[in-house]
Write an enzyme that holds these catalytic residues in place. Structure first.
Site, short mmCIF file in Angstrom:
data_model
loop_
_atom_site.label_atom_id
_atom_site.label_comp_id
_atom_site.label_asym_id
_atom_site.label_seq_id
_atom_site.Cartn_x
_atom_site.Cartn_y
_atom_site.Cartn_z
N GLY A 82 0.82 -1.22 0.00
CA GLY A 82 0.00 0.00 0.00
C GLY A 82 0.85 1.26 0.00
O GLY A 82 1.94 1.29 0.55
N ARG A 146 1.13 -5.86 -5.02
CA ARG A 146 1.17 -6.76 -3.87
C ARG A 146 1.58 -8.18 -4.24
O ARG A 146 1.30 -9.13 -3.50
CB ARG A 146 -0.19 -6.79 -3.17
CG ARG A 146 -0.56 -5.49 -2.44
CD ARG A 146 -1.71 -5.70 -1.47
NE ARG A 146 -2.15 -4.48 -0.82
CZ ARG A 146 -1.58 -3.97 0.28
NH1 ARG A 146 -0.57 -4.58 0.83
NH2 ARG A 146 -2.06 -2.86 0.81
N ASP A 177 5.10 -7.92 5.10
CA ASP A 177 5.05 -8.99 4.09
C ASP A 177 6.10 -8.78 3.01
O ASP A 177 6.80 -9.72 2.61
CB ASP A 177 3.67 -9.05 3.44
CG ASP A 177 2.62 -9.66 4.37
OD1 ASP A 177 3.00 -10.56 5.16
OD2 ASP A 177 1.46 -9.24 4.33
N LYS A 203 8.35 0.50 5.27
CA LYS A 203 7.21 1.32 4.84
C LYS A 203 5.91 0.75 5.35
O LYS A 203 5.74 -0.46 5.33
CB LYS A 203 7.17 1.34 3.31
CG LYS A 203 5.97 1.95 2.70
CD LYS A 203 5.22 1.00 1.74
CE LYS A 203 4.46 -0.09 2.46
NZ LYS A 203 3.49 -0.80 1.62
N THR A 204 5.01 1.51 5.83
CA THR A 204 3.59 1.22 5.99
C THR A 204 2.97 2.28 6.88
O THR A 204 3.50 2.58 7.96
CB THR A 204 3.25 -0.19 6.54
OG1 THR A 204 1.83 -0.27 6.71
CG2 THR A 204 3.91 -0.54 7.86
N ASP A 206 0.51 1.78 8.52
CA ASP A 206 -0.08 1.08 9.66
C ASP A 206 0.78 1.17 10.91
O ASP A 206 0.31 0.94 12.02
CB ASP A 206 -0.29 -0.40 9.32
CG ASP A 206 -1.37 -0.59 8.26
OD1 ASP A 206 -1.90 0.42 7.77
OD2 ASP A 206 -1.67 -1.74 7.92
P1 FBP Z 1 0.74 -2.08 3.65
O1 FBP Z 1 0.74 -3.05 4.79
O2 FBP Z 1 1.11 -2.69 2.36
O3 FBP Z 1 1.57 -0.87 3.96
O4 FBP Z 1 -0.72 -1.53 3.43
C1 FBP Z 1 -1.47 -1.10 4.49
C2 FBP Z 1 -2.84 -0.65 4.09
O5 FBP Z 1 -2.89 0.74 3.84
C3 FBP Z 1 -3.84 -1.05 5.17
O6 FBP Z 1 -3.95 -0.07 6.15
C4 FBP Z 1 -5.09 -1.35 4.39
O7 FBP Z 1 -5.88 -2.31 5.02
C5 FBP Z 1 -4.55 -1.90 3.11
O8 FBP Z 1 -3.30 -1.31 2.90
C6 FBP Z 1 -5.46 -1.61 1.94
O9 FBP Z 1 -4.91 -2.20 0.81
P2 FBP Z 1 -5.32 -1.89 -0.67
O10 FBP Z 1 -4.53 -0.69 -1.11
O11 FBP Z 1 -4.86 -3.09 -1.41
O12 FBP Z 1 -6.78 -1.63 -0.71
#
Ligand code: FBP
Length: 555
Positions: A82, A146, A177, A203-204, A206
């Site tokens: 993300g 992803r 991941d 990165k994230t 979260d």
């Molecule tokens: P990452 O763990 O890849 O950083 O992504 C986190 C996130 O933003 C979460 O908070 C959310 O649940 C998810 O990505 C949403 O994913 P997508 O962009 O595939 O809808």
């Protein structure tokens, strides 16, 4: 030429700050090795799976007066998972470090995430290309994806692409991941004598990729400030109109760090924390009771309005829901490959699932509104998990609270609005903190490469101090790993950092939440400031401040 906004024009001129150890370029850096490391769990399994990269020491860098010789190097970079504010600056930092070290070095960007390295889709960066993206949000410079990098075939294809471009190091910018994939790729390259290094960057938004060595993942600072701005604005609206309860779900797939931080910045009436729900084994009914009680009491005080903050991942942490979802995750792969299920309409799909789930899980599933039942059957992510961003927990809570209020003959008024803040924060212009931190992480990634390391995560610490005092270094990826069940099998993965209920950040919420529930202590943080006094432009998150003050107290 694309038209730029006035802010973008000004942000392009911003010069991110670096730790003093990196300021003269990576040729003037000396590496200091710490002691050998161990994985956080399942040491024997992780050592066996990563026999070539396991146990390496942590490293830090200090500046040196003696220039190192710099070989010509080609490096590839991947954005994975993300979006998180600051990703472009990681690439800019990496590019600047690599060009300063040797102007013949080349940086390639793989397109569309990890699939780019497998399919050989790439661009070569130059000054003009990089300059257009400095200090901007988004991952549109090369895109993200992803795809899980984990099979022998994918590794072979990646090797062939790297060989064709004479690439000797790959930087993977991603979350837990993606960095697990980085560790697997690093190990495979060493095992097969490929001479290709792999370095990760944390990165994230979260905020759940952190540990003693990684104080915070990038993007958390900007994303939480963006959500806090929006929540603050809604608080002011609620306090003006005094007619709505706002149920605000905040991103953060598993851990509740984002919701917790946004709550500490805005002081809403109710904040749910998934980790507490799980620890206290709170059922959905008890959550509804807890929220209803506050709604009724506020109504008795004449306040038929309020703000509730709900973490995105909540549903999976409610024990009976978590059990049902994990049962669902296990049966979905076979159902999805069954043509009868695939071709069935929504109603029939629900019936098939109700018949396939274990009896207790089936009754939990049956008790849910149809909308949520359908959302639970939506596509899984590449790791086999429910995509919680697609489940409208905020609406589920509103529906169940309305029913509860009816059942207790509530005489007040309950009118609710639902919101989901997630994508709004992931591509914001990085705050000064994220702009500096990301640039430093990328620059530092090249220091790790030029010192010959592989299987390391770029680490920049001491983040509550001014940037020149930040400590640059690296942490072996295997140090953060343990074994967890994925797709019905045990797999090595980087351990997610969840909210610690004994930690200072949660304690801060716990200490205040009763007061915030009844008395309106709303805080209005306003928009991120990029220019102006340091007291508003350079503030870090409450989470980082409280966690670092705990670290200092332990010294
Ligand atoms: P990452 O763990 O890849 O950083 O992504 C986190 C996130 O933003 C979460 O908070 C959310 O649940 C998810 O990505 C949403 O994913 P997508 O962009 O595939 O809808």
């Amino acid at each position: 030429m694309t038209k730029l906004s006035p802010l973008q024009i000004e942000r392009l001129k911003y010069e991110p700050k670096l730790p003093s150890s990196l300021q003269n370029g990576v040729n003037y850096v000396e590496m200091i090795e710490g002691s050998a490391t161990q994985s956080v769990g399942d040491q024997e399994d992780i050592r066996n799976l990563f026999s070539n990269t396991y146990g390496k020491p942590t490293v830090t860098f200090k500046s040196s007066n003696n220039a190192k010789e710099s070989k010509t190097l080609n490096v590839g970079v991947i954005l994975s998972g993300g979006q998180a504010p600051g990703g472009h600056n990681v690439i800019a930092g990496l590019y600047d470090a690599l060009k300063k070290s040797n102007s013949s070095n080349k940086l390639y960007g793989f397109l569309g995430g990890p699939s780019g390295i497998i399919e050989g889709k790439y661009v070569e960066f130059d000054d003009e290309f990089i300059n257009a993206y400095r200090n901007t949000g988004g991952f549109d410079i090369i895109g993200s994806g992803r795809t899980k990098l984990e099979t022998e075939e994918q590794f072979q294809k990646s090797l062939a692409v790297c060989k064709s471009l004479n690439i000797s190091a790959v930087v993977i910018i991603g979350g837990d991941d993606s960095n697990t994939n980085a560790a697997l790729l690093a190990e495979w390259f060493v095992k097969n004598n490929c001479g290709i290094q792999v370095i990760g960057c944390p990165k994230t938004i979260d905020g759940d990729l952190k540990n003693d060595q990684i104080e915070i993942s990038f993007g958390f600072d900007t994303a939480t400030k963006t959500y806090a701005e929006l929540i603050g604005n809604i608080e002011r609206d609620a306090n003006s109109a005094k007619k709505y309860w706002h149920f605000i779900k905040i991103m953060g797939r598993s851990a509740s760090h984002v919701a917790l931080e946004a709550a500490l910045q805005t002081q809403p009436n109710i904040t749910l924390i998934s980790e507490e729900v799980s620890e206290k084994k709170m059922s959905l009914a008890s959550i509804i009771d807890y929220m209803t009680d506050i709604i009724v009491k506020r109504s008795e005080m004449g306040k038929n309005f309020g703000i509730a903050v709900i973490p995105e991942g909540l549903i999976e942490f409610i024990p009976e829901m978590g059990s049902m979802i994990s049962n669902l995750n296990n049966i979905m792969p076979s159902l999805e490959s069954d043509p009868t299920f695939k071709n069935a309409d929504a109603k029939s799909k629900i019936e098939i699932v109700e018949n396939r789930l274990d009896s207790e899980n089936a009754s939990v599933y049956k008790s849910l509104p149809t909308l949520i039942k359908e959302q639970l059957l939506a596509d899984r992510d590449p790791h086999g998990n429910v995509q919680v961003s697609k489940i409208e927990t905020e609406k589920l809570l509103i529906e169940m609270i309305s029913a509860k209020l009816k059942s207790i003959n509530f005489s007040g008024k309950f009118s609710a609005q639902s919101h989901f803040f997630g994508y709004e924060g992931r591509c914001a212009f990085p705050s000064n903190f994220d702009a500096d931190y990301c640039y430093s992480l990328g620059y530092n990634a090249f220091a790790l490469i030029s010192n010959g390391l592989t299987g390391y995560l770029s680490s920049v610490k001491n983040l509550t101090a001014p940037a020149q005092e930040w400590i640059a270094g690296g942490v072996p990826l295997t140090m953060m790993m343990n074994m967890e069940r994925r797709h019905n099998a045990m797999k090595p993965v980087i351990k997610k950092a969840l909210v610690e209920l004994n930690g200072p950040v949660f304690k801060e919420l716990e200490k205040n939440r009763q007061d915030w529930a009844m008395n309106d202590r709303y805080l209005f943080p306003g928009a991120i400031q990029y220019f102006g006094p340091s007291s508003v432009c350079d503030i870090t998150t409450v989470t980082l401040k409280l966690e670092q003050s705990k670290e200092l107290a332990n010294v």
